[in-house]
Design an enzyme around this catalytic site. Structure first.
Site, short mmCIF file in Angstrom:
data_model
loop_
_atom_site.label_atom_id
_atom_site.label_comp_id
_atom_site.label_asym_id
_atom_site.label_seq_id
_atom_site.Cartn_x
_atom_site.Cartn_y
_atom_site.Cartn_z
N GLU A 46 0.82 -1.22 0.00
CA GLU A 46 0.00 0.00 0.00
C GLU A 46 0.86 1.27 0.00
O GLU A 46 2.07 1.21 0.23
CB GLU A 46 -0.93 -0.01 1.21
CG GLU A 46 -0.19 -0.05 2.54
CD GLU A 46 -0.86 0.79 3.61
OE1 GLU A 46 -1.14 1.96 3.35
OE2 GLU A 46 -1.08 0.24 4.71
N LYS A 59 -5.70 10.50 0.58
CA LYS A 59 -5.72 9.17 1.21
C LYS A 59 -6.95 8.44 0.65
O LYS A 59 -8.07 8.88 0.86
CB LYS A 59 -5.81 9.38 2.73
CG LYS A 59 -5.90 8.11 3.55
CD LYS A 59 -5.87 8.46 5.05
CE LYS A 59 -6.37 7.32 5.91
NZ LYS A 59 -6.47 7.68 7.34
N ASP A 95 -16.84 5.15 14.65
CA ASP A 95 -15.74 5.46 13.74
C ASP A 95 -15.05 4.15 13.38
O ASP A 95 -14.16 3.67 14.06
CB ASP A 95 -14.76 6.44 14.39
CG ASP A 95 -13.61 6.81 13.44
OD1 ASP A 95 -13.58 6.28 12.31
OD2 ASP A 95 -12.77 7.63 13.84
N ASP A 122 -11.41 0.01 6.01
CA ASP A 122 -10.73 -1.30 5.86
C ASP A 122 -11.65 -2.44 6.31
O ASP A 122 -11.67 -3.51 5.71
CB ASP A 122 -9.45 -1.37 6.72
CG ASP A 122 -8.39 -0.35 6.31
OD1 ASP A 122 -8.58 0.33 5.28
OD2 ASP A 122 -7.39 -0.24 7.04
N LYS A 144 -3.94 -1.55 14.20
CA LYS A 144 -3.09 -0.59 14.91
C LYS A 144 -3.54 -0.46 16.36
O LYS A 144 -4.72 -0.38 16.66
CB LYS A 144 -3.11 0.75 14.18
CG LYS A 144 -2.18 0.71 12.97
CD LYS A 144 -2.13 2.01 12.25
CE LYS A 144 -3.36 2.20 11.42
NZ LYS A 144 -3.28 1.60 10.10
N1 PSU Z 1 -0.21 0.47 8.64
C1 PSU Z 1 0.87 1.21 9.01
N2 PSU Z 1 0.80 2.56 8.81
C2 PSU Z 1 -0.29 3.18 8.20
C3 PSU Z 1 -1.42 2.39 7.80
C4 PSU Z 1 -1.32 1.03 8.05
O1 PSU Z 1 1.85 0.67 9.55
O2 PSU Z 1 -0.28 4.41 8.01
C5 PSU Z 1 -2.63 3.04 7.12
C6 PSU Z 1 -3.31 2.00 6.22
O3 PSU Z 1 -3.31 2.52 4.92
C7 PSU Z 1 -4.71 1.85 6.76
C8 PSU Z 1 -4.97 3.24 7.28
O4 PSU Z 1 -5.63 1.44 5.78
O5 PSU Z 1 -3.71 3.52 7.95
C9 PSU Z 1 -6.19 3.28 8.19
O6 PSU Z 1 -6.73 4.58 8.21
P1 PSU Z 1 -8.20 4.82 8.82
O7 PSU Z 1 -8.09 4.42 10.26
O8 PSU Z 1 -8.48 6.31 8.64
O9 PSU Z 1 -9.15 3.96 8.06
MN MN Z 2 -12.10 6.75 10.71
#
Ligand code: PSU
Ligand code: MN
Length: 304
Positions: free
Chosen positions: A28, A89, A139, A143, A160
């Site tokens: 990604e 993004k 929220d 994904d 995460k």
């Molecule tokens: N994994 C990492 N660093 C990142 C991400 C994943 O080590 O920055 C990114 C991925 O692209 C994931 C996104 O899809 O963070 C999630 O963002 P959100 O919580 O806004 O959906």
């Molecule tokens: Mn979000």
């Protein structure tokens, strides 16, 4: 195999590998543009690509460049992306926008799954997937909505750690996404190896994972598969250090009214500052490890 050659711009190495049924791993680009600062981002992205090559597979880093969906970046394109400003993004809702506006876009886990599927790439490596945010159960990362509907295997180090991990697992269960513990019996917690959350499936070899992916195809399911593998022991953060930084970063996000797609990049950057970059080093290590594991799985899928 779907080969969408008009919509997608393929790197010649990626196209060649796909046409000859050799292993390819999608990578990604949001972690490059929004997850890590320059120049660490460029270095980590190159190291992930190299980790894939070392196993004998072809890396395909996915991004949108001036409205063109690009599958496999040249070193120049990667260098450009690592320093580019105004990169959108891109999860599902963003792809039509960035195409229409001929802009630059970095694909998230959701966005990369969509493109990988169009390209005929079955395996994809990231760091940690998005999930349900702590204290904000409404929220939910895009994904978690992509995994149930796009048949790609995502290799990660869990979700995460800034997220609500128990709720994230519940959503995956509800939507029929298998979560495979690769060399682990618990859902890994990104910066640390264990979360205390047991998984009901542990695999020790790429072949075992490949068999599950094939069985899913046999059933005709359109769901993705999540493979979670922990950060290598030598690279993990002490749990108290990670948790303390995350708690403070979450508080600051709340106090500063950070919303929407800004939340995750803000938290990752703050955790990194608060841990004096130790979390960033851990993040880089797990990304490289995931790329390697994904390459082994991609290889197992092409043999047999
Ligand atoms: N994994 C990492 N660093 C990142 C991400 C994943 O080590 O920055 C990114 C991925 O692209 C994931 C996104 O899809 O963070 C999630 O963002 P959100 O919580 O806004 O959906
Ligand atoms: Mn979000």
């Amino acid at each position: 195999m779907t080969m969408n050659k008009t919509l997608l711009h393929f790197h010649p190495d990626v196209l060649d590998a796909l046409e000859h049924n050799r292993p390819v791993v999608a990578l990604e680009s949001t972690l490059i543009t929004h997850g890590l600062p320059y120049p660490v981002n460029q270095d980590v992205a190159s190291r992930m690509e190299q980790a894939v090559r070392d196993v004998g597979a072809v890396p395909a880093t996915i991004a949108v460049l001036k409205g063109q969906i690009t599958v496999g970046l040249t070193p120049d394109q990667l260098a450009y992306l690592a320093q580019a400003q105004d990169v959108r993004k891109c999860s599902r809702r963003d792809l039509p926008i960035v195409l229409a506006q001929q802009g630059d876009g970095a694909t998230t886990v959701a966005g990369t799954m969509i493109v990988a599927q169009m390209a005929g790439i079955q395996v994809f490596a990231t760091g940690g997937i998005g999930g349900v945010h702590r204290g904000h159960p409404f929220d939910v990362s895009a994904d978690l909505l992509e995994l149930p509907q796009t048949p790609v295997t995502v290799v990660c180090a869990g979700a995460k750690a800034i997220l609500d991990l128990p709720l994230t697992l519940e959503v995956l269960e509800t939507h029929g996404v298998p979560v495979i513990g690769y060399h682990c019996s618990e859902f890994p917690a990104f910066y640390t190896r264990s979360s205390g959350l047991p998984l009901d499936l542990r695999c020790e070899s790429p072949d075992e994972v490949a068999a599950i992916i094939r069985a899913r195809h046999t059933l005709g399911f359109r769901t993705g598969t999540l493979v979670a593998t922990p950060i290598p022991e030598k690279d993990e953060l002490p749990a108290e250090v990670a948790e303390k930084a995350i708690a403070q970063a979450l508080q600051e996000a709340e106090a500063n009214g950070i919303r929407g797609k800004e939340v995750t990049p803000f938290l990752l950057a703050r955790v990194s500052e608060l841990t004096h970059d130790d979390s960033r080093t851990a993040n880089a290590a797990l990304l490289e490890n995931n790329a390697r594991v994904a390459a082994h799985i991609a290889q197992a899928l092409t043999t047999l």
